[in-house]
Every structure is written in structure tokens, then in C-alpha cells.
Design a protein around this motif. Structure first.
Motif, PDB file in Angstrom:
ATOM      1  N   LYS A 281       0.821  -1.213   0.000  1.00  0.00           N
ATOM      2  CA  LYS A 281       0.000   0.000   0.000  1.00  0.00           C
ATOM      3  C   LYS A 281       0.853   1.261   0.000  1.00  0.00           C
ATOM      4  CE  LYS A 281      -3.146  -2.584   3.011  1.00  0.00           C
ATOM      5  NZ  LYS A 281      -3.927  -2.683   4.246  1.00  0.00           N
TER       6      LYS A 281
ATOM      7  N   MET B  77       3.917  -0.499   9.363  1.00  0.00           N
ATOM      8  CA  MET B  77       3.627  -1.529  10.354  1.00  0.00           C
ATOM      9  C   MET B  77       4.924  -2.211  10.791  1.00  0.00           C
ATOM     10  SD  MET B  77      -0.082  -3.104   9.452  1.00  0.00           S
ATOM     11  CE  MET B  77       0.474  -4.631   9.986  1.00  0.00           C
TER      12      MET B  77
ATOM     13  N   ASP C  82      -0.443  -2.477  14.625  1.00  0.00           N
ATOM     14  CA  ASP C  82      -1.627  -2.907  13.888  1.00  0.00           C
ATOM     15  C   ASP C  82      -2.410  -1.687  13.449  1.00  0.00           C
ATOM     16  OD1 ASP C  82      -2.182  -5.803  13.708  1.00  0.00           O
ATOM     17  OD2 ASP C  82      -1.807  -5.740  15.863  1.00  0.00           O
TER      18      ASP C  82
ATOM     19  N   VAL D 223      -5.606   0.905   8.533  1.00  0.00           N
ATOM     20  CA  VAL D 223      -6.703   1.694   7.932  1.00  0.00           C
ATOM     21  C   VAL D 223      -6.648   3.121   8.477  1.00  0.00           C
ATOM     22  CG1 VAL D 223      -9.203   1.953   7.706  1.00  0.00           C
ATOM     23  CG2 VAL D 223      -8.186  -0.328   7.604  1.00  0.00           C
TER      24      VAL D 223
ATOM     25  N   GLY E 203       0.764 -15.647   8.016  1.00  0.00           N
ATOM     26  CA  GLY E 203      -0.514 -14.927   7.995  1.00  0.00           C
ATOM     27  C   GLY E 203      -1.354 -15.271   6.792  1.00  0.00           C
TER      28      GLY E 203
END
Ligand code: VTB
Length: 345
Positions: free
Chosen positions: A134, A174, A198, A201, A254
Motif C-alpha cells: 500500500k 507496520m 496494527d 486503515v 498470515g
């Protein structure tokens, strides 16, 4: 769409946040998530709409509620025919994350929120449970920074677009081993790094607002959260790009599926023929109208968390609309019982 649903979706995220906040600091992330899911679903099913979850808690077998494909809203209920005329209602797609940052809630850390995005049917990219690289940045840098460029180059561009020195820029990343090189590069370029455990967003959306002191989000987080971030950034006019990460060699643990080949097959079966495509906010949230709502569970950069008082709670939410081009911060006092004297703190 905004007029009818704007206030309702605020209540949906508020109810989820209040439910989850009761589990703040209790070390039980699954419960903090589960109660948020239940509260969100219950309130959503009271809305006069025909909705469908496109990003949710997983497929039906794994998640009993708000699973991908679940229909929500009064008008999808079995007895709806008596009071709903489906032909009058547009179909709506919904992306939810009832407890974004379950660990943050469980350990009383900042930045968790209940969040959702809605659009007309087909208006949100149904991202698989993979990762996504991102890049988020403020509106002034929209279309100028580029996920294909290095962090060093993007920081130079950001510095020009925002008219500030590189050492005045703050990049959220992160805290994961996969980002060690990225973090070093950002620091070497002279910018400052805010590491979060974490909740990317909130970090992405913070780039859309002046005054948060966050100027970019870089790195790899979950793909579904990327779509929700993109919905907000599209409506805010900020920069957001995402590229699916489907190779277990890139992210080793993950949400990464079985193997690169199996993941490519899964993407193909979902209609994604170019797995390396870079999506921008408009492509991830392409509907004519996009609405986004979030309510703080624990306090963060954008919103205060839920604060309980005797007989009630106070929440802060954010509703962003591409239709009215507004971002509204909504401060709400919830009275759980009928007070003898109405005292709005
Ligand atoms: C990411 C991030 C989310 O969980 O998905 C993270 O996008 C999980 O990442 O905001 P790892 O698998 O690397 O631990 C969140 O932080 C919370 O849902």
C-alpha cells in the motif's frame, strides 16, 4: 444514497465500537471482535436496504456472521415482502471490519476502530484475504507519488508536493520484519517513521487530513483493509494505491494461502487475470457513490475512543461521502438507560 444511509451507518459503527470497547484491555481479542460483529450485524439488519457483504469476516463456513456474501438489511429478511418493495431499492455492497485492530483493543493500545464502506452493487473491489502493498499520501501528492517508485523517490516527491523538508515528513509503517529494509530506507532518506503494531486503515486515512502529522503510509498490510482505506481516500481525494501480494516468499506468515501457484489460481477464479496490477483508489472503490464510516474504539490520531460514564458512553465517529464531498466528525452521547435528569456531558 447518502441521505438515507448516512446517519444509519454512523449508528452501525457506533454500536460495534461500544460493544468492542467493553472488552478493551481484557486481553481477549477474539471476544472483542465477536461482540463488534454481532452488534454491527444487528444494527445493520434494521436498515431499510438490500445489502450484501463483499468484504467481511470470511466465507460462510469460517464465519457465522457478516460472512462474504451474507445479505443484510431489513429488505433481505425472510418476511421483508410485507413492507419492502425490492424494486424501489438499489442493491448495496458493503465492506466491513467491525473491529479493525483486535490486538489494539485487547491490549488497550491506540488506533482501533469499527469501520465500514458502502457503495452501489459492484462498486467495491472484492479483495481476497491476501496481503496488499500500500501507498497512501495526502491529496496534494495524489497521482504524483507512485507505488512503483522507491520510498526515497516518493519522499522527495512528497516533500515537493507538501512544501516541507523531508525530515518534516512522518511515514507510518507496520512494525513487521518484512519492513526492515523499507524502514531503513525511509530513515536514510531523512524522514521519520511512526511504527504501528496494527491498524493500517487509520494510518492510511490520516494521510487524507491535514493536521494529523502523518504524511504517508508505506508497506504491506491486509488486502481487505486496503479496499476500505481506498474507499475513504477516494472520497477524500487522497492518494491510495494497492498491489496484491500473493507470493508466500514475500510475506511468510498470515493471510498468504498455500502456495504462489494456488494463490494465482484463486485470483484467476475470482476474475483477477493480472495479479500484479496496481490499483488506485478509484479502481478499488469504483462505485458512483462511496460512503465510509468509522468509530473509534480506542483513541487514535483521527478519533477519540469510546468513553463510558455511568449509564452511557460517548463516541466519536467519522463519516466520509463522495457524494456530498464531506468528512463529518460526529460526537455522540449514548444513554443506555432512561436518565432521571438528562445531562449531556
Ligand atoms: C494487517 C493490517 C490490519 O492486521 O492486516 C494486520 O492491515 C495483520 O498483519 O490493519 P500481519 O498478518 O502481518 O500480522 C491489522 O493490523 C489489523 O486488522
Amino acid at each position: 444514497m447518502e441521505n438515507t444511509l448516512g446517519l444509519e451507518i454512523i449508528e452501525v459503527v457506533e454500536q460495534a465500537a461500544i460493544a468492542s470497547a467493553k472488552w478493551m484491555g481484557k486481553g481477549e481479542k477474539n471476544t472483542a471482535d465477536q461482540v463488534a460483529v454481532e452488534a454491527m450485524r444487528e444494527r445493520m439488519n434494521k436498515i431499510y436496504m438490500r445489502g450484501r457483504i463483499v468484504i467481511g469476516e470470511g466465507e460462510r463456513d469460517d464465519a457465522p456472521m457478516l460472512y462474504i456474501g451474507e445479505e443484510v438489511g431489513i429488505c433481505t429478511q425472510p418476511d421483508a415482502k410485507s413492507f419492502c418493495n425490492p424494486d424501489e431499492l438499489i442493491e448495496i455492497d458493503i465492506a466491513v471490519d467491525p473491529c479493525e485492530g483486535t490486538n489494539l483493543v485487547a491490549y488497550g493500545q491506540p488506533g482501533s476502530m469499527a469501520v465500514l464502506a458502502i457503495s452501489q452493487k459492484g462498486g467495491l473491489f472484492a479483495a481476497p484475504d491476501f496481503y496488499m502493498k500500500k501507498l497512501a499520501a495526502p491529496p496534494a501528492a495524489k497521482g504524483k507519488v507512485d507505488i512503483n517508485k522507491s520510498a526515497t523517490e516518493n519522499l522527495k516527491i512528497l516533500s515537493e508536493c507538501l512544501d516541507r523538508a523531508i525530515d518534516e515528513l512522518v511515514v507510518v509503517v507496520m512494525k513487521r520484519d518484512r519492513h526492515n529494509d523499507l524502514i531503513k530506507e525511509i530513515r536514510d532518506a531523512g524522514a521519520r517513521v511512526q511504527l504501528i503494531s496494527d491498524g493500517d486503515v487509520g494510518a492510511a486515512i490520516s494521510c487524507g487530513f491535514a493536521g494529523t502529522n502523518i504524511h504517508a503510509l508505506m508497506g504491506i498490510g491486509a488486502a481487505p483493509e486496503g479496499v476500505i482505506s481506498a474507499a475513504a481516500m477516494r472520497a477524500l481525494g487522497g492518494h491510495f494505491q494497492g498491489q496484491l501480494i500473493y507470493d508466500p516468499a514475500v510475506v511468510k506468515t498470515g493471510l498468504i494461502g498455500e502456495s504462489r501457484e494456488a494463490n494465482i489460481d484463486r485470483l484467476t477464479s475470482m476474475g483477477i487475470t493480472d495479479p500484479d496490477k496496481v490499483y488506485d483508489a478509484q479502481e478499488l472503490a469504483s462505485g458512483e457513490t462511496v460512503l465510509f464510516a468509522a468509530c473509534g474504539i480506542t483513541s487514535g490520531n483521527l478519533m477519540q475512543g469510546v468513553r463510558f460514564f455511568k449509564g452511557g458512553a460517548r463516541t466519536q465517529s467519522l463519516v466520509i461521502s463522495s457524494q456530498s464531498k464531506t468528512a463529518r466528525f460526529v460526537d455522540t452521547i449514548h444513554l443506555f438507560e432512561q436518565p432521571k435528569v438528562v445531562q449531556l456531558y
